[in-house]
Design a protein around this motif. Structure first.
Motif, PDB file in Angstrom:
ATOM      1  N   GLN A  72       0.842  -1.194   0.000  1.00  0.00           N
ATOM      2  CA  GLN A  72       0.000   0.000   0.000  1.00  0.00           C
ATOM      3  C   GLN A  72       0.878   1.246   0.000  1.00  0.00           C
ATOM      4  OE1 GLN A  72      -3.552   0.735  -0.022  1.00  0.00           O
ATOM      5  NE2 GLN A  72      -2.473   2.636  -0.489  1.00  0.00           N
ATOM      6  N   LEU A  74       2.094   4.817   0.844  1.00  0.00           N
ATOM      7  CA  LEU A  74       1.895   5.704   1.990  1.00  0.00           C
ATOM      8  C   LEU A  74       2.576   7.048   1.751  1.00  0.00           C
ATOM      9  CD1 LEU A  74       2.714   3.338   5.018  1.00  0.00           C
ATOM     10  CD2 LEU A  74       0.475   3.770   3.983  1.00  0.00           C
ATOM     11  N   ARG A  85       6.309   2.402  -0.268  1.00  0.00           N
ATOM     12  CA  ARG A  85       5.458   1.218  -0.423  1.00  0.00           C
ATOM     13  C   ARG A  85       5.997   0.124   0.491  1.00  0.00           C
ATOM     14  NH1 ARG A  85       1.935   1.313  -4.549  1.00  0.00           N
ATOM     15  NH2 ARG A  85       2.286   2.750  -6.281  1.00  0.00           N
ATOM     16  N   PRO A  86       5.636   0.147   1.771  1.00  0.00           N
ATOM     17  CA  PRO A  86       6.085  -0.944   2.639  1.00  0.00           C
ATOM     18  C   PRO A  86       5.613  -2.290   2.094  1.00  0.00           C
ATOM     19  CG  PRO A  86       5.030   0.811   3.895  1.00  0.00           C
ATOM     20  CD  PRO A  86       4.763   1.101   2.457  1.00  0.00           C
ATOM     21  N   SER A  89       1.546  -3.002   5.512  1.00  0.00           N
ATOM     22  CA  SER A  89       1.102  -1.920   6.404  1.00  0.00           C
ATOM     23  C   SER A  89      -0.057  -2.460   7.230  1.00  0.00           C
ATOM     24  CB  SER A  89       0.641  -0.693   5.617  1.00  0.00           C
ATOM     25  OG  SER A  89       1.688  -0.124   4.870  1.00  0.00           O
ATOM     26  N   PRO A 105      -1.100   8.003   6.271  1.00  0.00           N
ATOM     27  CA  PRO A 105      -0.563   6.915   7.089  1.00  0.00           C
ATOM     28  C   PRO A 105      -1.093   6.892   8.516  1.00  0.00           C
ATOM     29  CG  PRO A 105       1.008   8.696   7.012  1.00  0.00           C
ATOM     30  CD  PRO A 105      -0.145   9.116   6.126  1.00  0.00           C
ATOM     31  N   VAL A 108      -2.001   3.605  10.263  1.00  0.00           N
ATOM     32  CA  VAL A 108      -1.028   2.508  10.222  1.00  0.00           C
ATOM     33  C   VAL A 108      -0.398   2.286  11.595  1.00  0.00           C
ATOM     34  CG1 VAL A 108       1.107   1.661   9.185  1.00  0.00           C
ATOM     35  CG2 VAL A 108      -0.550   2.913   7.781  1.00  0.00           C
ATOM     36  N   ALA A 111       4.606  -0.719  10.000  1.00  0.00           N
ATOM     37  CA  ALA A 111       5.115  -0.901   8.640  1.00  0.00           C
ATOM     38  C   ALA A 111       6.071  -2.083   8.647  1.00  0.00           C
ATOM     39  CB  ALA A 111       5.831   0.360   8.163  1.00  0.00           C
ATOM     40  N   TYR A 143       9.831   6.220   8.431  1.00  0.00           N
ATOM     41  CA  TYR A 143       8.648   5.785   9.168  1.00  0.00           C
ATOM     42  C   TYR A 143       8.580   6.436  10.547  1.00  0.00           C
ATOM     43  CZ  TYR A 143       8.271   2.265   5.479  1.00  0.00           C
ATOM     44  OH  TYR A 143       8.157   1.629   4.264  1.00  0.00           O
ATOM     45  N   ILE A 148       4.719   6.361  12.516  1.00  0.00           N
ATOM     46  CA  ILE A 148       4.220   4.981  12.529  1.00  0.00           C
ATOM     47  C   ILE A 148       4.775   4.297  13.779  1.00  0.00           C
ATOM     48  CG2 ILE A 148       4.295   2.750  11.346  1.00  0.00           C
ATOM     49  CD1 ILE A 148       4.386   4.341   8.699  1.00  0.00           C
ATOM     50  N   TYR A 151       7.936  -0.415  13.406  1.00  0.00           N
ATOM     51  CA  TYR A 151       8.514  -0.806  12.119  1.00  0.00           C
ATOM     52  C   TYR A 151       9.166  -2.161  12.301  1.00  0.00           C
ATOM     53  CZ  TYR A 151      11.932  -0.960   8.251  1.00  0.00           C
ATOM     54  OH  TYR A 151      12.695  -1.346   7.176  1.00  0.00           O
TER      55      TYR A 151
END
Length: 204
Positions: A72, A74, A85-86, A89, A105, A108, A111, A143, A148, A151
């Protein structure tokens, strides 16, 4: 492939146009914009996909209200000036409904990146930069800047799992690394325990 500008960082408008052009010419390549640098992620190999499947199943069993969204796009970094694009997510089910290719994001919780074996070439410096090195250095910073909470880095070269947490807006204040085979806890707000023994089966 890594493309950077000589003096100025690539803006998101130019990036969006480049990704539209590239999508029509080579669907195997997915583009990202990290620290103003245009980078490509080659479509992953089968073992890479199997690891994401393994993690997705664990997440759904442990937290059925969440879903691990593969690839997805972000909006990341300060002022959401980056695009990532991790490989996964983790967010509430339906969190991105009604949004486009690059989403907010905010929902989320985690990630995920699984290192790849391919290499990138930096056309400005004529040096090779491994995709997995990018996952270890640039992605944690991006991130963390995004806020987020967690990670998760699954490193197939070192056969280790690293869990980054407690972002302070610049970096993650906590990072715990364990070898494949050890148990690792994904802290709140994720709250999932991973038994990583199976990861040994999906490395070269």
């Amino acid at each position: 492939m890594t493309v950077t500008t000589d003096r100025n960082h690539l803006g998101t408008e130019i990036f969006d146009e480049l990704t539209r052009i590239l999508a029509r010419t080579d669907e195997r390549v997915r583009m990202e914009l990290i620290d103003g640098k245009l980078r490509s992620k080659v479509v992953p190999d089968g073992d890479h996909g199997r690891i994401i499947e393994w993690l997705l199943r664990i997440c759904m069993q442990s937290r059925p209200e969440l879903f691990l969204y593969p690839d997805q796009g972000l909006k990341v970094q300060a002022y959401r000036s980056g695009r990532a694009r991790p490989d996964g997510s983790l967010a509430p089910s339906g969190a991105f409904v009604g949004q486009g290719e690059w989403v907010d994001p905010g929902p989320v919780l985690m990630a995920v990146e699984v290192t790849s074996y391919d290499t990138d070439t930096d056309t400005d410096t004529d040096t090779d930069t491994d995709t997995d090195a990018r996952d270890r250095t640039e992605k944690p910073r991006a991130y963390a800047e995004t806020g987020i909470p967690v990670y998760l880095l699954i490193d197939r070269d070192s056969c280790e799992v690293t869990v980054f947490s407690e972002p302070d807006g610049v970096r993650y204040e906590s990072a715990r690394t364990v070898p494949f085979g050890k148990t690792v806890v994904l802290p709140d707000p994720v709250g999932i325990t991973l038994e990583t023994e199976q990861l040994k089966d999906w490395v070269r």
